[in-house]
Design an enzyme around this catalytic site. Structure first.
Site, PDB file in Angstrom:
ATOM      1  N   THR A  19       0.817  -1.133   0.002  1.00  0.00           N
ATOM      2  CA  THR A  19      -0.061  -0.059   0.009  1.00  0.00           C
ATOM      3  C   THR A  19       0.726   1.195  -0.073  1.00  0.00           C
ATOM      4  O   THR A  19       0.558   2.089  -0.523  1.00  0.00           O
ATOM      5  CB  THR A  19      -0.978   0.051   1.203  1.00  0.00           C
TER       6      THR A  19
ATOM      7  N   ILE B 263      10.564 -11.763   6.419  1.00  0.00           N
ATOM      8  CA  ILE B 263       9.755 -11.994   7.258  1.00  0.00           C
ATOM      9  C   ILE B 263       9.728 -10.923   8.559  1.00  0.00           C
ATOM     10  O   ILE B 263       8.949 -10.492   9.177  1.00  0.00           O
ATOM     11  CB  ILE B 263       9.301 -13.387   7.772  1.00  0.00           C
TER      12      ILE B 263
ATOM     13  N   ARG C 251       9.933  30.574   1.949  1.00  0.00           N
ATOM     14  CA  ARG C 251      10.277  31.595   0.877  1.00  0.00           C
ATOM     15  C   ARG C 251      11.121  32.217   1.335  1.00  0.00           C
ATOM     16  O   ARG C 251      11.431  32.641   2.472  1.00  0.00           O
ATOM     17  CB  ARG C 251       9.006  32.325   0.440  1.00  0.00           C
ATOM     18  N   HIS C 252      11.996  33.040   0.412  1.00  0.00           N
ATOM     19  CA  HIS C 252      12.829  34.144   0.739  1.00  0.00           C
ATOM     20  C   HIS C 252      12.091  35.189   1.678  1.00  0.00           C
ATOM     21  O   HIS C 252      10.909  35.244   1.453  1.00  0.00           O
ATOM     22  CB  HIS C 252      13.615  34.615  -0.370  1.00  0.00           C
TER      23      HIS C 252
ATOM     24  N   ASN D   4       8.796  42.385  -4.094  1.00  0.00           N
ATOM     25  CA  ASN D   4       7.389  42.044  -3.217  1.00  0.00           C
ATOM     26  C   ASN D   4       6.607  43.426  -3.009  1.00  0.00           C
ATOM     27  O   ASN D   4       5.332  43.314  -2.932  1.00  0.00           O
ATOM     28  CB  ASN D   4       7.363  41.211  -2.076  1.00  0.00           C
TER      29      ASN D   4
ATOM     30  N   ARG E 136      17.550  37.339  -3.505  1.00  0.00           N
ATOM     31  CA  ARG E 136      16.700  37.290  -2.318  1.00  0.00           C
ATOM     32  C   ARG E 136      16.733  36.084  -1.685  1.00  0.00           C
ATOM     33  O   ARG E 136      16.291  36.046  -0.397  1.00  0.00           O
ATOM     34  CB  ARG E 136      15.147  37.397  -2.828  1.00  0.00           C
TER      35      ARG E 136
ATOM     36  N   GLU F 184      12.482  30.912  -9.488  1.00  0.00           N
ATOM     37  CA  GLU F 184      11.076  31.110  -9.508  1.00  0.00           C
ATOM     38  C   GLU F 184      10.530  31.084 -11.008  1.00  0.00           C
ATOM     39  O   GLU F 184      11.476  30.896 -11.981  1.00  0.00           O
ATOM     40  CB  GLU F 184      10.853  32.581  -8.943  1.00  0.00           C
TER      41      GLU F 184
ATOM     42  N   HIS G 222      10.960  29.962  -3.752  1.00  0.00           N
ATOM     43  CA  HIS G 222       9.762  31.014  -3.976  1.00  0.00           C
ATOM     44  C   HIS G 222       8.485  30.529  -4.226  1.00  0.00           C
ATOM     45  O   HIS G 222       8.506  29.329  -4.158  1.00  0.00           O
ATOM     46  CB  HIS G 222      10.471  31.644  -5.619  1.00  0.00           C
TER      47      HIS G 222
HETATM   48  O1  F6P Z   1       4.943  37.487  -6.633  1.00  0.00           O
HETATM   49  C1  F6P Z   1       5.829  36.912  -6.268  1.00  0.00           C
HETATM   50  C2  F6P Z   1       6.270  35.650  -7.164  1.00  0.00           C
HETATM   51  O2  F6P Z   1       7.379  34.739  -6.522  1.00  0.00           O
HETATM   52  C3  F6P Z   1       6.404  35.774  -8.697  1.00  0.00           C
HETATM   53  O3  F6P Z   1       7.937  36.313  -8.772  1.00  0.00           O
HETATM   54  C4  F6P Z   1       5.892  34.920  -9.175  1.00  0.00           C
HETATM   55  O4  F6P Z   1       5.721  35.331 -10.683  1.00  0.00           O
HETATM   56  C5  F6P Z   1       4.763  34.621  -8.719  1.00  0.00           C
HETATM   57  O5  F6P Z   1       4.825  35.158  -7.212  1.00  0.00           O
HETATM   58  C6  F6P Z   1       3.986  33.399  -8.875  1.00  0.00           C
HETATM   59  O6  F6P Z   1       2.849  33.301  -8.343  1.00  0.00           O
HETATM   60  P1  F6P Z   1       1.660  33.294  -9.179  1.00  0.00           P
HETATM   61  O7  F6P Z   1       1.803  31.901  -9.928  1.00  0.00           O
HETATM   62  O8  F6P Z   1       0.494  33.265  -8.306  1.00  0.00           O
HETATM   63  O9  F6P Z   1       1.431  34.601 -10.235  1.00  0.00           O
END
Ligand code: F6P
Length: 403
Positions: free
Chosen positions: A21, A129, A207-208, A214, A257, A277, A342
């Site tokens: 399983t 076993i 995440r960073h 951001n 980052r 990313e 990311h």
């Molecule tokens: O906004 C931060 C980030 O890491 C971007 O660099 C990236 O394009 C995005 O998030 C990805 O998230 P989504 O797929 O929801 O746009």
């Protein structure tokens, strides 16, 4: 990717408690993550349902003893055949039952080949076993059952089953023997099972820290951490110093980052290019608002099918899943790893452990400034989100944002 591959039925073989399983679940999770739609069919689950149904509908007197095993297998096969034959997306059905006898396997093979048109791959789990995975309370009963079964058990054999396609895993995959394995999906299964591990372990993801981009709602690029992001980097380090994890490894994306977030860890962080990313192509460096105004068609297409949508000159979530394959196989063997990545990349990795569908994956919440802890026991994964209490912007794009 799997459109041209022939459908496949995997028939498991092995004594109770030999990890079948677990193998079925792990395999199904991996194949589904790769977009190869897989479903497990287990006669034992039908047995429970049939017995409940029987107890509700019949009076006990004068009933003949029923052959529950045959009945539950028949019901299970009916559903398996129906799913594999009629579902357009169905690719792999896994039959999770013992199938210890050669004649029984021959009948199953013939029936499933004829009625589903699929190829058949047997996967046998052979356990010493003493290593049988019995659950605490039932140890004695289970050992007795295993001993009885063992007397009749006929293992797959290259001389006695010369035309079968099969894979034998010894002691949950200390060694593997393959025979007549053909086709893309079967090859993928062998490759995965060679790498798969079944031990308990803990993996950490973050995440960073919050980045300058951001703060402005900008996608992609390679910006530095914001002041709060720098604060998070030191809090993250403090957290791991406090919890004292033996031999912690830190894996990070090469983007600034992420590396700045990993900076304080004494252990030299290992940099993985595949952890970068998602590439937003022509939309890199823009906000969602700007994309919706400049490329409304693109914005709408992404909203319609976020998983498969590929940014022009960029990537889709599916592309990210494909490029993450090497790190996933490393993660299968790893313990005590912290990945600093990311939003999109971590969604893809976490979806594998949490068994999320391709529809759910691109919308998973992976907040900034939190540690996500995944604990694995055999094939059960649990996730815990630990906020390190430093405020940050939200980068989660709401579904159907209507910008
Ligand atoms: O906004 C931060 C980030 O890491 C971007 O660099 C990236 O394009 C995005 O998030 C990805 O998230 P989504 O797929 O929801 O746009």
């Amino acid at each position: 990717m799997f459109n041209d591959s022939k459908k496949l039925t995997v028939i498991l073989v092995g004594l109770p408690g030999s990890g079948k399983t677990c193998i079925a679940k792990k395999l199904s999770r991996y194949l589904n993550w790769k977009g190869c739609f897989t479903k497990i069919f287990c006669p034992d689950l039908y047995l429970q349902k049939l017995k409940v149904l029987e107890s509700k509908t019949s009076c006990m007197d004068g009933q003949e003893e029923k052959d529950w095993n045959t009945l539950s297998m028949a019901e299970c096969l009916k559903d398996l055949i129906c799913w594999l034959k009629n579902s357009l997306e169905a690719k792999v059905a896994i039959l999770d039952s013992e199938n210890l006898l050669r004649d029984q396997r021959a009948l199953l093979k013939k029936k499933l080949e004829t009625e589903t048109g699929s190829s058949i791959l047997f996967i046998e789990s052979v356990c010493n076993i003493n290593q049988i995975l019995v659950d605490g309370e039932n140890t004695f009963a289970c050992e007795r059952r295993v001993q009885q079964y063992q007397l009749r058990y006929e293992s797959l054999d290259e001389l006695l089953d010369p035309n079968y396609s099969f894979l034998k895993l010894f002691d949950v995959n200390k060694s593997i023997v393959t025979r007549n394995v053909e086709g893309h999906i079967s090859a993928l299964i062998v490759y995965f099972l060679i790498n798969a591990r079944f031990h308990s372990r803990t993996l950490y993801f973050s995440r960073h820290g919050e980045s300058e981009y951001n703060l402005q709602g900008i996608l992609g690029g390679d910006s530095d951490l914001s002041l709060r992001g720098v604060e998070y980097a030191s809090k993250l380090h403090e957290y791991f110093t406090g919890v004292k994890i033996e031999n912690l490894q830190v894996w990070t994306s090469p983007l600034k980052r992420a590396r700045q977030t990993a900076q304080l860890f004494e252990e030299k962080a290992k940099i993985w290019k595949c952890l970068e990313e998602i590439k937003a192509g022509i939309c890199e460096g823009m906000t969602y608002q700007q994309i919706s105004e400049l490329y409304p068609e693109e914005f709408r297409s992404r909203e319609k099918d976020k998983y498969n949508y590929r940014y022009p000159r960029g990537e889709s979530y599916y592309d990210v899943v494909v490029r993450l394959e090497p790190i996933m196989l490393e993660l299968e063997r790893a313990n005590n790893v912290l990945i600093i990545g990311h939003q999109a990349v971590l969604r893809c990795i976490l979806a594998y452990f949490l068994g999320k569908s391709t529809e759910e994956l691109p919308f998973m919440e992976v907040p900034l400034h939190s540690v996500l802890k995944i604990s694995a026991m055999a094939d059960d994964y649990h996730m815990q989100t630990i906020s390190l209490n430093i405020s940050a912007v939200s980068t989660q794009l709401p579904f159907n944002a209507n910008l």
